[in-house]
Motif scaffolding. Structure first.
Motif, short mmCIF file in Angstrom:
data_model
loop_
_atom_site.label_atom_id
_atom_site.label_comp_id
_atom_site.label_asym_id
_atom_site.label_seq_id
_atom_site.Cartn_x
_atom_site.Cartn_y
_atom_site.Cartn_z
N ASN A 90 41.20 33.08 16.24
CA ASN A 90 41.06 34.01 17.36
C ASN A 90 41.02 35.43 16.81
O ASN A 90 42.03 36.16 16.85
CB ASN A 90 42.23 33.85 18.35
CG ASN A 90 42.23 32.47 19.00
OD1 ASN A 90 41.22 32.03 19.53
ND2 ASN A 90 43.37 31.82 18.95
N GLU A 138 39.83 38.26 17.72
CA GLU A 138 40.05 39.43 18.56
C GLU A 138 41.54 39.80 18.66
O GLU A 138 41.89 40.96 18.86
CB GLU A 138 39.47 39.24 19.96
CG GLU A 138 40.05 38.09 20.76
CD GLU A 138 39.33 36.78 20.50
OE1 GLU A 138 39.55 35.83 21.26
OE2 GLU A 138 38.54 36.71 19.54
N ARG A 141 31.86 38.54 20.54
CA ARG A 141 33.02 38.61 21.44
C ARG A 141 33.98 39.71 21.00
O ARG A 141 34.48 40.47 21.82
CB ARG A 141 33.73 37.26 21.46
CG ARG A 141 34.92 37.21 22.42
CD ARG A 141 35.45 35.80 22.54
NE ARG A 141 36.59 35.73 23.44
CZ ARG A 141 37.20 34.60 23.77
NH1 ARG A 141 36.77 33.45 23.28
NH2 ARG A 141 38.22 34.61 24.60
N THR A 174 34.59 43.06 23.27
CA THR A 174 35.95 43.33 23.71
C THR A 174 36.45 44.65 23.16
O THR A 174 37.06 45.46 23.87
CB THR A 174 36.90 42.19 23.28
OG1 THR A 174 36.39 40.94 23.74
CG2 THR A 174 38.29 42.40 23.85
N SER A 228 29.78 24.88 33.99
CA SER A 228 29.18 26.05 33.32
C SER A 228 27.66 25.98 33.34
O SER A 228 26.98 27.01 33.39
CB SER A 228 29.68 26.14 31.88
OG SER A 228 31.08 26.26 31.83
N SER A 245 29.40 36.54 31.25
CA SER A 245 30.53 36.44 30.31
C SER A 245 31.83 36.19 31.05
O SER A 245 32.64 35.34 30.65
CB SER A 245 30.63 37.74 29.48
OG SER A 245 29.46 37.95 28.74
N LEU A 246 32.04 36.93 32.15
CA LEU A 246 33.28 36.78 32.91
C LEU A 246 33.38 35.40 33.54
O LEU A 246 34.43 34.74 33.47
CB LEU A 246 33.35 37.86 33.99
CG LEU A 246 34.55 37.79 34.93
CD1 LEU A 246 35.84 37.97 34.14
CD2 LEU A 246 34.44 38.86 36.02
N GLN A 277 33.98 32.65 30.99
CA GLN A 277 35.36 32.72 30.49
C GLN A 277 36.32 32.11 31.50
O GLN A 277 37.23 31.37 31.13
CB GLN A 277 35.74 34.18 30.22
CG GLN A 277 37.11 34.34 29.57
CD GLN A 277 37.41 35.79 29.27
OE1 GLN A 277 36.79 36.69 29.81
NE2 GLN A 277 38.37 36.03 28.41
N ARG A 278 36.12 32.39 32.79
CA ARG A 278 36.98 31.82 33.83
C ARG A 278 36.81 30.30 33.90
O ARG A 278 37.79 29.57 34.10
CB ARG A 278 36.64 32.44 35.18
CG ARG A 278 37.12 33.87 35.34
CD ARG A 278 36.73 34.44 36.69
NE ARG A 278 37.28 35.77 36.89
CZ ARG A 278 37.01 36.53 37.95
NH1 ARG A 278 36.18 36.09 38.88
NH2 ARG A 278 37.56 37.72 38.07
N GLN A 287 36.01 28.32 31.43
CA GLN A 287 36.72 27.75 30.28
C GLN A 287 38.22 27.72 30.51
O GLN A 287 38.89 26.73 30.18
CB GLN A 287 36.39 28.56 29.03
CG GLN A 287 34.94 28.42 28.56
CD GLN A 287 34.62 29.35 27.41
OE1 GLN A 287 35.45 30.14 26.98
NE2 GLN A 287 33.39 29.27 26.91
N GLN A 288 38.76 28.77 31.09
CA GLN A 288 40.19 28.80 31.39
C GLN A 288 40.57 27.71 32.38
O GLN A 288 41.61 27.06 32.25
CB GLN A 288 40.58 30.18 31.93
CG GLN A 288 40.49 31.29 30.90
CD GLN A 288 40.72 32.65 31.51
OE1 GLN A 288 40.76 32.82 32.73
NE2 GLN A 288 40.86 33.66 30.66
#
Length: 699
Positions: free
Chosen positions: A214, A216, A265, A269, A645, A685-686, A689-690, A692-693
């Motif tokens: 990770n 970032e 990414r 970010t 997705s 992107s948003l 990401q949601r 995936q969460q």
């Protein structure tokens, strides 16, 4: 807790300033921030606040200069090195020397080093302040570039000259050779330290980026610490911390060019984080200026009338002399030199740009921080005229800001774009509706179809329950209900369902009251409607509860036993008929859902063909019908619906296709396309990401 209150008040000040800016757009943002800062000075956290220059330069200025450095590249600085050197060093040094000599002759009580110290303090310019004054106007690109290149390094020039002046005051002697050597050591040393530190940090980040799972979580904290570490290192070694962080920022710009589309990414970010920090810190700069004004004013009014008049005169003399120097410097640049900083020009345009460049020499909080950095004692004696120097620096800042705020909007044309916000909204609405229709035709599951529709519609930015045209909503609502009535009485339904089922369904439909989205309805009427509706609901619940108490059906067990007794008393064929009617109603309800979806899709498709984009009311009608169908199913508990997705990717691809076709046909300008492409990228992107969460949570 004091630090927490300070940060909280600064955040509140930034938020309040942004709100005021929306209400009063004609006032420059810098002035709004200064006024809010003055208001904050009356709070306990900022009462009798005096700017601490070491803290300010480290925590505020260093990150800002690091961000500005990232906007530059080595190639650009190399190509424009002559411009940078003459604007940031030669012009700044010449301005300080001329202002110092004039001030020393005007104020005969001052020694030349004191005058030079004041001149060094008022030397730095603030490109951010200029942008605040000129928002909404079209600043010439070459003038804007010259201002940015000038402000990039002249802070360090002013600091070095101030250091030299203080050294003379401390030792009582001055050597030109020693001064030049000191200047070269501080400036060049800062740049070298910044470059070396930048390359070491970049190498560390690249290696960690390639090896970390990770990255970032490691790279971004290192990036946030970078300007502070580099600034402290350079200052500790006796060089310019400002030049060091600028150089490090340029190395990080090189890193971004090198990585290109790798580590996207991390780069996205990091860019978002730094843009947010930059916006906040640039606002904090002017808040600090406002917070310090009451203390400066307190010292100012205690100096007496003659001294006040004299300080105002000196401030005006300094500003006018610096204005004249900047104008003379720019108007006399050699147009035959291929590297002249105002670019190709004829005489009249050259003079106009020179006036704009001269007036744009706005001074900011760095000047005030340098003034407050003056020691209280030097050479074993109190620092001479320290309070007067701080007052003059503040007056020069305010004069430069007022003159530019009044003059530049009159000199510059109003900024125009090839599109308006209404044009963007029009295209965006059609884009979202087009993608929605393309995906709805491919999805069989009603719940997934509606969940995806709601998500895509949120791109329009409309609030839930908001409607643009209430009359159109009402009209379509009535038309949709008529369509449902006509459909359930049609031959296909009559052949499949009994008249009793159709009549029951129609009765339920007639009792359905759609939500009222009318924004024009009087507030008192809406309150009365809500109260009446809730009172009726509470009254019904109370009657229901009293019936259960009266009949001894309070606990769940008592209600279950009573229901079983009731079912046992019913004829078997009657009970079965009820079940059959219920199943038929549910099946009919599913068919109504599918047919109504197609009907509303056709309505939306027709409006798109007629180039109409105000279609929010159609989605609200769709939402109301879905609510009605849920009531028929007695499905009141909304459950989360998972949308894959792949569907989102397909939807965003349809939006890309819509924009590309619009550009190719000439109905969407490239500038509008760029804005919408950026919005689609961010939404994609948003959303991914949601998704995936959600998958992680539900797995």
């Amino acid at each position: 807790m004091q630090t927490f209150y300070t940060i909280a008040l600064l955040l509140t000040g930034v938020i309040l300033s942004n709100i005021i800016k929306q209400l009063v757009p004609r006032i420059p943002e810098a002035f709004i921030l200064i006024i809010v800062g003055v208001i904050l000075s009356f709070t306990p956290a900022f009462h009798n606040f005096e700017l601490r220059p070491e803290f300010f330069m480290l925590v505020v200025i260093a990150p800002i200069m690091f961000i500005d450095g990232q906007k530059q590249s080595f190639n650009r600085i190399r190509q424009r090195f002559r411009v940078v050197f003459f604007l940031s060093v030669v012009l700044a040094g010449a301005s300080a020397l001329v202002v110092g000599i004039l001030t020393n002759n005007f104020e005969t009580k001052w020694t030349l080093p004191v005058a030079i110290a004041l001149a060094a303090i008022v030397t730095p310019t603030d490109a951010v302040a200029v942008k605040s004054m000129t928002s909404g106007t079209a600043m010439p690109e070459n003038v804007n570039e010259a201002l940015e290149l000038e402000s990039l390094f002249n802070d360090a020039t002013g600091l070095v000259i101030l250091d030299l002046a203080l050294s003379v005051l401390q030792n009582g002697t001055f050597s030109a050779i020693t001064g030049v050597e000191h200047f070269i050591f501080v400036a060049l040393g800062g740049v070298i330290i910044g470059i070396i530190a930048g390359f070491l940090i970049v190498s560390l980040r690249v290696n960690l980026n390639m090896r970390a799972n990770n990255p970032e979580t490691i790279i971004i904290p290192i990036s946030l610490l970078t300007p502070f570490l580099v600034y402290l290192l350079a200052e500790h070694l006796g060089t310019s911390g400002i030049l060091a962080v600028v150089a490090t920022g340029m190395v990080h710009n090189w890193e971004s060019e090198r990585l290109r589309l790798t580590s996207t990414r991390v780069q996205l970010t990091s860019a978002t984080v730094w843009n947010t920090i930059s916006s906040f810190l640039n606002s904090v700069v002017f808040l600090f200026l406002g917070v310090t004004l009451p203390m400066v004013w307190k010292d100012f009014i205690q100096m007496g009338t003659m001294t006040i008049a004299q300080l105002i005169g000196i401030s005006l003399l300094i500003y006018l002399s610096m204005l004249a120097i900047r104008y003379w410097w720019s108007v006399h640049e050699n147009p035959d030199n291929p590297d002249h900083f105002l670019g190709p020009h004829d005489k009249s345009v050259h003079q106009l740009w020179s006036r704009i460049f001269a007036i744009s020499g706005v001074h900011g909080t760095v000047t005030l921080a340098m003034a407050f950095s003056l020691p209280t004692r030097i050479g074993g004696h109190p620092f001479p005229y320290r309070e007067e120097l701080i007052v003059i620096a503040t007056l020069v800042i305010l004069i430069s800001m007022l003159v530019s705020a009044i003059s530049l909007p009159l000199m510059l044309p109003v900024k125009t774009t090839e599109y308006s916000l209404a044009d963007i909204d029009h295209v965006r609405n059609k884009m979202v509706d087009y993608a929605t229709l393309q995906l709805r035709d491919t999805i069989d599951d009603h719940a997934v179809r509606e969940a995806l529709t709601e998500q895509l519609q949120s791109q329009k930015g409309a609030l839930n329950g908001q409607i643009i045209d209430f009359d159109e909503y009402q009209e379509l609502m009535f038309e949709t209900k008529d369509f449902i009535v006509t459909y359930i009485h049609g031959p296909s339904i009559s052949a499949k369902y009994s008249l009793e089922v159709v009549n029951i369904y129609e009765k339920i439909l007639n009792n359905f009251v759609a939500p009222n989205f009318n924004p024009r309805e009087h507030f008192a009427n809406r309150v009365h409607y809500i109260f009446k509706k809730n009172f009726k609901k509470v009254s019904g619940l109370c009657k229901h509860a009293l019936w259960h108490v009266k009949n001894g059906q309070i606990t769940k067990h008592q209600r279950t036993v009573a229901r079983q007794k009731w079912l046992a008393a019913q004829p078997s064929d009657t009970f079965q008929q009820r079940l059959d009617v219920r199943d038929a109603l549910l099946e009919l309800n599913n068919e109504v859902i599918d047919s109504t979806d197609k009907y509303l899709d056709d309505v939306l498709r027709g409006r798109l063909l007629r180039k109409q984009s105000n279609n929010q009311y159609i989605n609200l009608v769709r939402r109301s019908i879905n609510r009605y169908c849920s009531m028929v199913r007695h499905d009141y508990n909304k459950q989360a619906v998972f949308v894959s997705s792949d569907l989102y990717i397909q939807a965003f691809q349809q939006e890309y296709n819509f924009i590309q076709r619009g550009v190719s046909r000439g109905v969407i300008t490239p500038e509008m396309a760029t804005v919408l492409y950026d919005e689609i990228n961010q939404a994609q992107s948003l959303q991914l990401q949601r998704t995936q969460q959600l998958q992680i949570i539900t797995s």
